[in-house]
Enzyme design. Structure first.
Site, PDB file in Angstrom:
ATOM      1  N   ARG A 238      42.586  30.719  49.087  1.00  0.00           N
ATOM      2  CA  ARG A 238      42.819  32.078  49.577  1.00  0.00           C
ATOM      3  C   ARG A 238      43.641  32.030  50.840  1.00  0.00           C
ATOM      4  NH1 ARG A 238      41.903  34.180  45.616  1.00  0.00           N
ATOM      5  NH2 ARG A 238      40.433  35.807  45.065  1.00  0.00           N
ATOM      6  N   GLU A 267      49.416  38.227  52.062  1.00  0.00           N
ATOM      7  CA  GLU A 267      50.191  38.375  50.834  1.00  0.00           C
ATOM      8  C   GLU A 267      50.098  39.804  50.283  1.00  0.00           C
ATOM      9  OE1 GLU A 267      47.906  35.247  48.653  1.00  0.00           O
ATOM     10  OE2 GLU A 267      47.529  36.852  47.205  1.00  0.00           O
ATOM     11  N   HIS A 285      50.792  33.369  44.210  1.00  0.00           N
ATOM     12  CA  HIS A 285      49.393  33.523  43.768  1.00  0.00           C
ATOM     13  C   HIS A 285      49.295  33.483  42.231  1.00  0.00           C
ATOM     14  CE1 HIS A 285      45.264  35.281  45.109  1.00  0.00           C
ATOM     15  NE2 HIS A 285      45.129  34.578  44.005  1.00  0.00           N
TER      16      HIS A 285
HETATM   17  C1  DGY Z   1      40.867  34.519  41.621  1.00  0.00           C
HETATM   18  O1  DGY Z   1      40.403  34.587  40.492  1.00  0.00           O
HETATM   19  O2  DGY Z   1      40.170  34.693  42.631  1.00  0.00           O
HETATM   20  C2  DGY Z   1      42.321  34.239  41.740  1.00  0.00           C
HETATM   21  O3  DGY Z   1      42.706  34.093  43.050  1.00  0.00           O
HETATM   22  C3  DGY Z   1      43.126  35.321  41.036  1.00  0.00           C
HETATM   23  O4  DGY Z   1      43.116  36.483  41.749  1.00  0.00           O
END
Ligand code: DGY
Length: 321
Positions: A238, A267, A285
């Site tokens: 993240r 982002e 992402h």
């Molecule tokens: C998640 O599943 O958390 C990924 O980052 C996709 O958003």
């Protein structure tokens, strides 16, 4: 016949997901994938019993307060840091996420970024496309070895374990740091160490931590300074786990070898410095972005909603309390 619960799906989803949900819900779906402001989202969600959201939707207390009938939030993501769980708990709102279905695809992505960063794939490709390649040379785009190197994994959950399993094929020494010791460490051949020791010893560091107030800026200037000057840093977890401004400084100064990033602090906006440094591989992402994985995530979110509507146990609930 009782009225079907009202569901809002905030983003475009696969047709089979709508088909799965339609018998159970009165649906408003954003199949045009329009971009909604927080106020527009709140307005559309106001009379809904159920929300199907994604990781880029901010489900904060203000949104929850704007939805007096809301009973369930299903996120099509494994991460749920975008949802105010405390507010959900106080209101008795059920929350679900989508673990497992994206584990392998996301671990593959960690490896794609690791290999591309260590071996300077994107940097050399840009150079080639720009017409600079005139002749071969011994010292052209020298990268870092991956085979036989030391891999450091911060966060040894499902995805961290899947990253570690792949490392064995590269004869790597595997170090990991986690809140607690992983039950599968012997099977993975992984050694439990403290965060600083991991950063000092690893040739490649992969971040697979969930984001929370506690993991905010887990990697900042101090941690980057501990890393080897040749090391690579990979973030598939993240944005916010890495201090992006500090990372730009470290990359510019050559304090680490390179970085492979799939996620960013703000982002889709990027720290402009990231676009200027050559030794960074940037992806938007897409860690879980394979067809089967993304369909799996959307269907699992739908299965949670259907279970809730049918009074059944949810396949993958999130603990809110
Ligand atoms: C998640 O599943 O958390 C990924 O980052 C996709 O958003």
């Amino acid at each position: 016949m009782a009225a079907r619960p009202k569901l809002l799906i905030t983003r475009q989803v696969f047709d089979e997901v709508i088909d799965h949900l339609s018998p159970h819900f009165d649906i408003i779906a954003n199949q045009a994938d329009d971009e909604w402001t927080p106020a527009e989202l709140a307005q559309r969600a106001a009379d809904r019993d159920a929300l199907f959201v994604v990781a880029s939707d901010r489900v904060d207390r203000a949104l929850i307060d704007a939805c007096p009938s809301l009973k369930i939030i299903a996120t099509g993501s494994v991460g749920y840091n975008h949802i105010d769980l405390k507010a959900c708990h106080e209101r008795g709102i059920t929350v679900s996420n989508t673990p497992d279905v994206l584990t392998e695809a996301t671990a593959d992505m960690a490896w794609a970024l690791l290999m591309a960063t260590a071996r300077r794939i994107c940097e050399s490709e840009h150079w080639l496309r720009a017409g600079h390649w005139q002749r071969w040379a011994f010292d052209q785009f020298l990268g870092a070895d991956v085979h036989g190197a030391t891999l450091g994994i911060l966060g040894m959950g499902r995805i961290g374990s899947a990253v570690a399993r792949r490392a064995r094929g590269f004869d790597m020494k595997i170090l990991y740091s986690n809140r607690s010791r992983a039950a599968n460490e012997a099977e993975l051949g992984a050694h439990f160490v403290g965060k600083d020791e991991l950063l000092e010893q690893a040739d490649h560091v992969v971040l697979v931590l969930p984001y929370s107030a506690q993991t905010h800026h887990t990697i900042g200037a101090r941690e980057l300074a501990l890393m080897k000057p040749t090391a690579t840093l990979i973030n598939i977890a993240r944005g916010g786990i890495v201090d992006d401004a500090a990372l730009v400084q470290a990359l510019r100064a050559g304090r680490i070898g390179g970085a492979g990033l799939d996620v960013y602090e703000n982002e889709p906006a990027l720290d402009a410095g990231l676009l200027d440094v050559p030794n960074v591989v940037l992806t938007p992402h897409i860690g879980s972005a394979t067809r089967s994985s993304r369909i799996g995530m959307a269907i699992l979110a739908a299965r949670n909603l259907v279970a809730f509507a049918s009074g059944a146990a949810l396949p993958t609930p999130v603990a809110t309390g």
